[in-house]
Structure formats: C-alpha cells, structure tokens
Scaffold this motif. Structure first.
Motif, PDB file in Angstrom:
ATOM      1  N   LYS A   1       2.093   1.904  -3.378  1.00  0.00           N
ATOM      2  CA  LYS A   1       1.258   2.369  -4.360  1.00  0.00           C
ATOM      3  C   LYS A   1       1.523   3.486  -4.445  1.00  0.00           C
TER       4      LYS A   1
ATOM      5  N   ARG B   1       0.985  -1.069   0.060  1.00  0.00           N
ATOM      6  CA  ARG B   1      -0.320  -0.221   0.071  1.00  0.00           C
ATOM      7  C   ARG B   1       1.179   1.434  -0.232  1.00  0.00           C
ATOM      8  N   GLN B   2       1.593   1.237   0.295  1.00  0.00           N
ATOM      9  CA  GLN B   2       2.803   2.350   0.640  1.00  0.00           C
ATOM     10  C   GLN B   2       3.248   2.904  -0.616  1.00  0.00           C
TER      11      GLN B   2
END
Length: 260
Positions: free
Chosen positions: A259, A256-257
């Motif tokens: 992305k 996620r980070q």
C-alpha cells in the motif's frame, strides 16, 4: 515429414476457408465456420505435442492477430446480444426456441473461452469477455467466472492485467458516451465499480498468494489514471483520475507494505 507438411498446408487452407465464411450472410453458416475453426485451432495447438509427440511440431498452428480479432468480433456480435431481439411469435414455441438459442450461444462462448484458457489466442483477448460478466451474469456468468479462474492458474500476472484492461475499456466507453464531466453516482460508473468489486472477490483471501498480481493490477491502474494530462494545465487533475475510485475496490487485497 512430407505427409506432415501436406497435412499442414491442407489444414491452413481449410482454416482460411472457414475464416472467409465467418462473414457469410447466413447465420447458420457463420456459426458452423466458427465452431469448426475453434475445434481445428484446439486440435492443432501446441497441445498436439503433449505426451512426447514432438515430431508433430510442424503441425502446430497459432492463429494470427487478424483471425483472433475476427473470432472475438464474432463472439461480441453473436453471443453478447439482447434476447428480446428474438421474435415473439407463439408464446410456447418462442420460449423453447429462446432456450435453444441461449444454449447455442453458450456453446459458442465456451468454445472461444477454451482457446483463451489453452493460450491458443492471446489472454488479453479475454478483457472483452470479462467486462460482460455483470451485464450477462445470468446467461454466461458461470462460463466467464471459470475462464477467469483457469487463466489465473496459467498466469496470475497476465490475468490481473487482463482484468484491469477490461475495466479500463469500460471506463473509456463511458467517457466516449458521457464525456469527462460524468456523474460518479451514475449507473454507468457505479456499474464499473461493482464489476471491480466482483473481480476483487475472485482473488480470494490469501494475500501472499496473490501479492504480485494485485500489485501489478494497481500499477497498471494508477498508470492509466494519470495517463491523460488535463489540457487546462498541470494544476488541473488528469482526465482519467476518477479511475482511482474504481481501482480502490481492490485495495483491501494489498499487503500493508505494498500500500505504501
């Protein structure tokens, strides 16, 4: 030491002779020269020094870019070919000869892939092999997949760069054939997307393990997508922008980070 230098000289002359025969008109001679070259390059690679045999270092032979290029060209010309090019005389004999011919081509490809896996030739050479994965899946899928797996074990980042390079090459080939105003629902574009999806599956489920490689793959892909500015001006999208659609097949593998 003198004997080693003599052997080194003889080996290099021998390699030059084999390289010369790669362009021979006779297919059997070319195949023999290719097989011998692959064997010699493996024997005299840096592997020769394993097991504390550092004294053999003078014998280590790394093929120059022209030889690497010729070996790759041989593979592309003699392995990735349509089986229907063969003669169709005599049904049974033909079937047997086709199987034999395929077996021979598989051996040639395996010999070259071994050079990639043992870093005798540059890893980015594999891009031209990897991009054939879908088209020749039935004939060579197992060899290509194993090569991907082995190269990833050696260098995750470089393997990811090679995978994205193969997709970029296919994208460029499609542009050359169809121009920039191609249809995104066309078989050519869909085929590259499907290949990207298959590549993404080979990264497995452990996102932490593949984090750096996946991030690097996206970085290279994004740079490629924005590399060609639109000649009509900045208000128009870059010419390679559609490549992001192919790249999105890997997005589920991003943390996620990353992305963001």
């Amino acid at each position: 030491q003198e004997d080693l230098l003599r052997l080194k000289k003889q080996m290099r002359v021998f390699c030059q002779i084999c390289q010369h025969y790669l362009t021979n008109v006779n297919t059997a001679v070319k195949e023999q020269a290719f097989t011998i070259l692959c064997d010699v390059l493996m024997i005299f690679s840096h592997q020769i020094m394993t097991g504390g045999r550092d004294m053999l270092e003078p014998l280590v032979y790394t093929p120059d870019s022209s030889l690497q290029s010729e070996l790759l060209s041989f593979i592309l010309d003699h392995v990735f070919i349509d089986q229907d090019d063969d003669n169709n005389n005599g049904q049974q004999d033909d079937e047997a000869s086709k199987i034999e011919a395929l077996h021979k081509r598989r051996n040639l490809l395996a010999a070259f892939c071994k050079l990639i896996v043992y870093t005798v030739v540059e890893m980015n050479t594999a891009a031209d092999i990897f991009k054939q994965y879908m088209k020749y899946y039935n004939d060579y899928g197992d060899i290509i997949k194993e090569t991907m797996s082995k190269t990833r074990q050696i260098d995750k980042i470089q393997c990811a760069k090679t995978l994205i390079l193969s997709l970029q090459q296919l994208f460029n080939e499609m542009i050359q054939e169809n121009g920039y105003n191609f249809d995104r629902s066309s078989p050519a574009f869909s085929g590259i997307k499907e290949l990207a999806r298959r590549f993404a599956l080979t990264f497995g489920l452990d996102q932490l393990k593949t984090r750096e490689a996946i991030a690097m793959l996206h970085k290279d892909g994004i740079e490629f997508a924005f590399k060609e500015p639109n000649p009509q001006g900045e208000s128009h999208p870059p010419l390679n922008l559609a490549f992001l659609d192919i790249l999105s097949e890997f997005s589920s593998k991003l943390l996620r980070q990353d992305k963001r």
